[in-house]
Write a protein that holds these residues in place. Structure first.
Motif, PDB file in Angstrom:
ATOM      1  N   LEU A 175       0.789  -1.293   0.135  1.00  0.00           N
ATOM      2  CA  LEU A 175      -0.101   0.041   0.137  1.00  0.00           C
ATOM      3  C   LEU A 175       0.665   1.349   0.034  1.00  0.00           C
ATOM      4  O   LEU A 175       1.999   1.362   0.733  1.00  0.00           O
ATOM      5  N   ASP A 176       0.342   2.099  -0.772  1.00  0.00           N
ATOM      6  CA  ASP A 176       1.093   3.608  -0.421  1.00  0.00           C
ATOM      7  C   ASP A 176       1.204   3.962   1.093  1.00  0.00           C
ATOM      8  O   ASP A 176       0.191   3.910   1.678  1.00  0.00           O
ATOM      9  N   PRO A 177       2.311   4.364   1.603  1.00  0.00           N
ATOM     10  CA  PRO A 177       2.496   4.680   2.665  1.00  0.00           C
ATOM     11  C   PRO A 177       1.832   6.033   3.212  1.00  0.00           C
ATOM     12  O   PRO A 177       1.700   7.035   2.520  1.00  0.00           O
ATOM     13  N   ILE A 178       1.251   6.081   4.523  1.00  0.00           N
ATOM     14  CA  ILE A 178       0.771   6.837   5.326  1.00  0.00           C
ATOM     15  C   ILE A 178       1.642   7.742   6.182  1.00  0.00           C
ATOM     16  O   ILE A 178       2.411   6.796   6.828  1.00  0.00           O
ATOM     17  N   ASP A 179       1.691   9.011   6.216  1.00  0.00           N
ATOM     18  CA  ASP A 179       2.638   9.921   7.525  1.00  0.00           C
ATOM     19  C   ASP A 179       2.037   9.412   8.699  1.00  0.00           C
ATOM     20  O   ASP A 179       1.346  10.499   9.139  1.00  0.00           O
ATOM     21  N   TRP A 180       2.176   8.128   9.222  1.00  0.00           N
ATOM     22  CA  TRP A 180       1.400   7.882  10.779  1.00  0.00           C
ATOM     23  C   TRP A 180       2.296   8.900  11.473  1.00  0.00           C
ATOM     24  O   TRP A 180       1.665   9.311  12.657  1.00  0.00           O
ATOM     25  N   SER A 181       3.451   8.861  11.638  1.00  0.00           N
ATOM     26  CA  SER A 181       4.293   9.537  12.325  1.00  0.00           C
ATOM     27  C   SER A 181       3.784  11.030  12.501  1.00  0.00           C
ATOM     28  O   SER A 181       3.838  11.662  13.627  1.00  0.00           O
ATOM     29  N   GLY A 182       3.940  11.696  11.415  1.00  0.00           N
ATOM     30  CA  GLY A 182       3.446  13.027  11.421  1.00  0.00           C
ATOM     31  C   GLY A 182       2.004  13.303  11.901  1.00  0.00           C
ATOM     32  O   GLY A 182       1.760  14.453  12.615  1.00  0.00           O
ATOM     33  N   ARG A 183       0.966  12.397  11.551  1.00  0.00           N
ATOM     34  CA  ARG A 183      -0.238  12.702  12.165  1.00  0.00           C
ATOM     35  C   ARG A 183      -0.167  12.511  13.409  1.00  0.00           C
ATOM     36  O   ARG A 183      -1.019  13.296  14.341  1.00  0.00           O
ATOM     37  N   TRP A 184       0.394  11.413  14.316  1.00  0.00           N
ATOM     38  CA  TRP A 184       0.544  11.390  15.621  1.00  0.00           C
ATOM     39  C   TRP A 184       1.168  12.488  16.222  1.00  0.00           C
ATOM     40  O   TRP A 184       0.688  12.980  17.517  1.00  0.00           O
ATOM     41  N   LYS A 185       2.268  12.868  15.667  1.00  0.00           N
ATOM     42  CA  LYS A 185       2.994  13.776  16.252  1.00  0.00           C
ATOM     43  C   LYS A 185       2.219  15.208  16.262  1.00  0.00           C
ATOM     44  O   LYS A 185       2.080  15.917  17.456  1.00  0.00           O
ATOM     45  N   ALA A 186       1.494  15.542  15.503  1.00  0.00           N
ATOM     46  CA  ALA A 186       0.758  16.608  15.559  1.00  0.00           C
ATOM     47  C   ALA A 186      -0.250  16.665  16.436  1.00  0.00           C
ATOM     48  O   ALA A 186      -0.528  17.499  17.143  1.00  0.00           O
ATOM     49  N   LEU A 187      -1.149  15.340  16.722  1.00  0.00           N
ATOM     50  CA  LEU A 187      -1.989  15.224  17.733  1.00  0.00           C
ATOM     51  C   LEU A 187      -1.151  15.412  19.214  1.00  0.00           C
ATOM     52  O   LEU A 187      -1.691  16.270  20.013  1.00  0.00           O
ATOM     53  N   ARG A 188      -0.255  14.891  19.299  1.00  0.00           N
ATOM     54  CA  ARG A 188       0.576  14.663  20.784  1.00  0.00           C
ATOM     55  C   ARG A 188       1.347  16.082  20.869  1.00  0.00           C
ATOM     56  O   ARG A 188       1.894  16.251  22.023  1.00  0.00           O
ATOM     57  N   SER A 189       1.393  17.072  19.942  1.00  0.00           N
ATOM     58  CA  SER A 189       1.953  18.287  20.059  1.00  0.00           C
ATOM     59  C   SER A 189       0.933  19.410  20.713  1.00  0.00           C
ATOM     60  O   SER A 189       1.326  20.388  21.233  1.00  0.00           O
ATOM     61  N   VAL A 190      -0.328  19.062  20.637  1.00  0.00           N
ATOM     62  CA  VAL A 190      -1.116  20.006  21.327  1.00  0.00           C
ATOM     63  C   VAL A 190      -1.341  19.686  22.815  1.00  0.00           C
ATOM     64  O   VAL A 190      -1.407  18.721  23.507  1.00  0.00           O
ATOM     65  N   PRO A 191      -0.909  20.816  23.603  1.00  0.00           N
ATOM     66  CA  PRO A 191      -0.866  20.846  24.803  1.00  0.00           C
ATOM     67  C   PRO A 191      -2.087  20.630  25.601  1.00  0.00           C
ATOM     68  O   PRO A 191      -3.131  20.812  25.239  1.00  0.00           O
ATOM     69  N   PRO A 192      -2.007  19.697  26.791  1.00  0.00           N
ATOM     70  CA  PRO A 192      -3.363  19.709  27.578  1.00  0.00           C
ATOM     71  C   PRO A 192      -3.785  21.175  28.070  1.00  0.00           C
ATOM     72  O   PRO A 192      -2.915  21.924  28.128  1.00  0.00           O
ATOM     73  N   ALA A 193      -5.066  21.078  28.785  1.00  0.00           N
ATOM     74  CA  ALA A 193      -5.382  22.324  29.330  1.00  0.00           C
ATOM     75  C   ALA A 193      -4.675  22.884  30.632  1.00  0.00           C
ATOM     76  O   ALA A 193      -4.251  21.756  31.346  1.00  0.00           O
ATOM     77  N   ARG A 194      -4.290  23.734  30.839  1.00  0.00           N
ATOM     78  CA  ARG A 194      -3.237  24.255  31.799  1.00  0.00           C
ATOM     79  C   ARG A 194      -4.220  24.274  33.160  1.00  0.00           C
ATOM     80  O   ARG A 194      -5.503  24.345  33.144  1.00  0.00           O
ATOM     81  N   ALA A 195      -3.652  23.867  34.259  1.00  0.00           N
ATOM     82  CA  ALA A 195      -4.126  23.945  35.577  1.00  0.00           C
ATOM     83  C   ALA A 195      -4.800  25.242  35.906  1.00  0.00           C
ATOM     84  O   ALA A 195      -3.983  26.386  35.718  1.00  0.00           O
TER      85      ALA A 195
END
Length: 627
Positions: free
Chosen positions: A435-455
């Motif tokens: 299959l044509d490769p999907i940039d899974w690392s880029g997708r997940w890294k974008a999601l994990r770069s969103v910080p959680p809500a601050r206390a």
């Protein structure tokens, strides 16, 4: 031990004779292949179609391009650890064209490299062995009375009681296996000092969150309960029963429940975390540190109380054998001997509950859960798999029965290993399926770069609680969780009646929990022998509301800094709180945010308690014990 939404010195590895052996890998990874003529028959059509033919399939999955990809993932994610991968493929003639294992990155805090023989804890991928142990007992014709998948738990374990009498009376083996008892994780209930009967005794005091058989809710306590069956019905411990019936027959010599045995072989990986990680400045940064091992380090080959829920330690080499066995419907990949009855694998992989209500990505389907196995489709291909997480370790063990493929990914990256297993699994599947490769690392890294809500900052003029802070110190108890002694450590010397254990804790707090006590905030701390945390921190926020954090005092090999504090999330809103309740002379704390444990999304969609009183709103209520 966890789901996605809510987580082997063996026979040599071979390729068919038309494939030449690859050169030895560099010091950063390890890989073994050679050639043989398979004696295995094709995949049986009773459970799957023959593997599809893919004429462009690579001779080896772990070639230079895959090596470069995995090493790039480790670098991009600033991983303090490493990854071991196993891949197997059977063609339509029943020949094993690929049986491969390889290691990448760092295994231990002292820099040892991951190889194909490095051993990792696989977390909740251990649960499949628990289900299979029960299935062997179901198939044991010498038992009287016989048991089956629908046998009521109470008929085997009369002590099994729950707050819901219907769930207690009607729960079957299959209900516990499929996480549909109506009870949430309650992961913080069990202790290192517990044995299985203690864990079972606590269940009758833990609050239910949904009706019996209403929704899917992950629960490790129920798998601990299941692991009691071999002791009761075969007079042997669960860990030894699995070893004798699965590990030994398959020659999975690196696979064990024993921390001591794994450690003695010199191949055990450390779980690796990121000390000082700032999720707002760099969610991938931090200083590499070994984290505290999750399951007990004692018990030997009898295992620990956590063996059934997440106690297996294994290597990529042994996982290749395991994948072959599962793809062969339970047959030994070399001798063709039946190790697991094929009807058992059909039973436990059958979809029973819907785990997710919405796909995570357009390329995947909803998740249907069976018994320690789930079904999901990836780009039109059926996958039977399970994930696993415990502190410091993540795993994903997946097989595609219609394509004759299997992939296992083991990591020791605590914070991001869960998504790394998905990235690497999907990359390998894309390559293996053409299959044509999907940039899974880029997708997940974008999601994990969103910080959680601050206390939310504590008000500068916070209102005092209903009782003075020294009155809050003392012993608390919940029968479903056990006792906790809370010690007032800030302000210092404020509790003139502190116990000897509290005085010792307060005098040593800056050493064992460096940075764990914030100046100017009244704080209580309790030491707990929990696999998930060593100390509970209760910080005053405003009036009768407190913030709760579950910290781990983690030893180092550095005499200048003998401990580091793991899991301090005081910058962000971790949604764990305590509400003070004062009823005359009675003092209690109602805790919220505890059902889900430390699993991201583990209780998605589970309704939270509501009510007019602290007791009604609490997920777990602790009474202060008066002298």
């Amino acid at each position: 031990m966890v789901p996605l939404q809510v987580l082997f010195k063996l026979l040599p590895f071979y390729l068919i004779s038309s494939v030449s052996a690859l050169p030895q890998s560099s010091t950063s990874c390890s890989h073994t292949t050679s050639s043989f003529e398979s004696t295995s028959s094709p995949l049986p059509t009773s459970t799957s179609s023959p593997p599809s033919t893919n004429t462009s399939f690579p001779a080896t999955i772990f070639d230079d391009s895959t090596d470069a990809f995995i090493n790039e993932v480790l670098a991009d994610w600033k991983s303090p650890g490493g990854i071991a991968v196993a891949f197997v493929r059977q063609n339509e003639l029943g020949e094993w064209t690929n049986v491969e294992a390889k290691g990448y990155g760092v295994a231990t805090a002292n820099g040892t490299k991951v190889t194909k023989d490095t051993t990792f804890n696989i977390g909740s991928n251990s649960k499949l062995f628990n289900v299979l142990a029960a299935s062997f007992l179901i198939g044991n014709e010498t038992l009287s009375p016989r048991i089956n998948w629908d046998t009521k738990i109470q008929s085997i374990i009369p002590e099994f009681n729950l707050t819901d009498p219907i769930a207690a009376r009607e729960s079957t083996l299959l209900d516990l296996m499929t996480h549909r008892t109506g009870y949430p994780l309650h992961d913080f209930a069990y202790r290192y000092s517990d044995d299985i009967p203690n864990v079972i005794a606590k269940l009758q005091h833990q609050r239910q969150s949904a009706s019996f058989r209403d929704i899917w809710q992950y629960n490790n306590n129920m798998y601990t309960t299941l692991s009691y069956l071999p002791s009761l019905l075969s007079n042997t411990t669960y860990a030894r029963y699995v070893k004798e019936n699965i590990f030994d027959p398959l020659n999975m010599t690196a696979t064990t429940f024993s921390y001591q045995l794994a450690n003695s072989h010199g191949q055990r990986a450390d779980g690796m975390g990121r000390q000082g990680r700032d999720v707002y400045a760099d969610p991938f940064g931090g200083t590499p540190r070994a984290v505290q091992y999750w399951t007990a380090t004692t018990g030997g080959e009898d295992g620990s109380v956590l063996a059934g829920a997440g106690g297996v330690i294994t290597s990529a080499v042994d996982m290749a054998t395991w994948l072959q066995t599962l793809l062969l419907d339970g047959r030994h990949p070399t001798t063709n001997e039946n190790v697991i009855p094929p009807d058992v694998l059909r039973k436990i992989t059958s979809a029973i509950s819907v785990q997710t209500t919405r796909p995570e990505f357009p390329e995947v389907s909803l998740i249907a859960y069976g018994a320690a196995q789930l079904q999901i489709t990836y780009r039109g291909h059926l996958i039977i798999e399970h994930g696993g997480f415990i502190r410091g370790f993540n795993s994903q063990i997946s097989r595609l029965p219609y394509d004759g493929l299997g992939v296992a990914v083991l990591t020791n990256d605590n914070e991001h290993g869960k998504v790394q297993t998905e990235i690497i699994k999907n990359h390998i599947l894309d390559k293996a399926l053409g299959l044509d490769p999907i940039d899974w690392s880029g997708r997940w890294k974008a999601l994990r770069s969103v910080p959680p809500a601050r206390a939310t900052p504590r008000p500068s003029n916070a209102t005092a609680p209903s009782v003075d802070f020294p009155q809050l110190a003392g012993m608390y108890n919940n029968d479903g969780y056990g006792p906790i002694e809370l010690c007032l450590v800030s302000p210092t010397n404020a509790d003139s009646s502190a116990s000897g254990s509290c005085e010792a804790l307060a005098s040593n707090i800056s050493t064992i929990l460096p940075g764990g006590i914030r100046q100017g905030i009244p704080t209580l701390v309790g030491a707990v022998d929990s696999p998930w945390y060593s100390h509970i921190r209760v910080e005053h926020f405003d009036a009768d509301l407190f913030n709760v954090s579950l910290l781990i005092s983690t030893p180092t090999d550095d005499p200048k800094e003998p401990f580091w504090t793991y899991n301090d999330k005081s910058q962000s809103d971790n949604l764990q709180t305590a509400e003070l309740n004062v009823e005359g002379s009675h003092i209690g704390l109602g805790l919220a945010g505890f059902w889900a444990g430390l699993w991201d999304g583990a209780e998605a969609g589970v309704p939270k308690p509501k009510g007019d009183t602290v007791r009604e709103r609490a997920e777990v209520y602790f009474d202060k014990i008066t002298a």
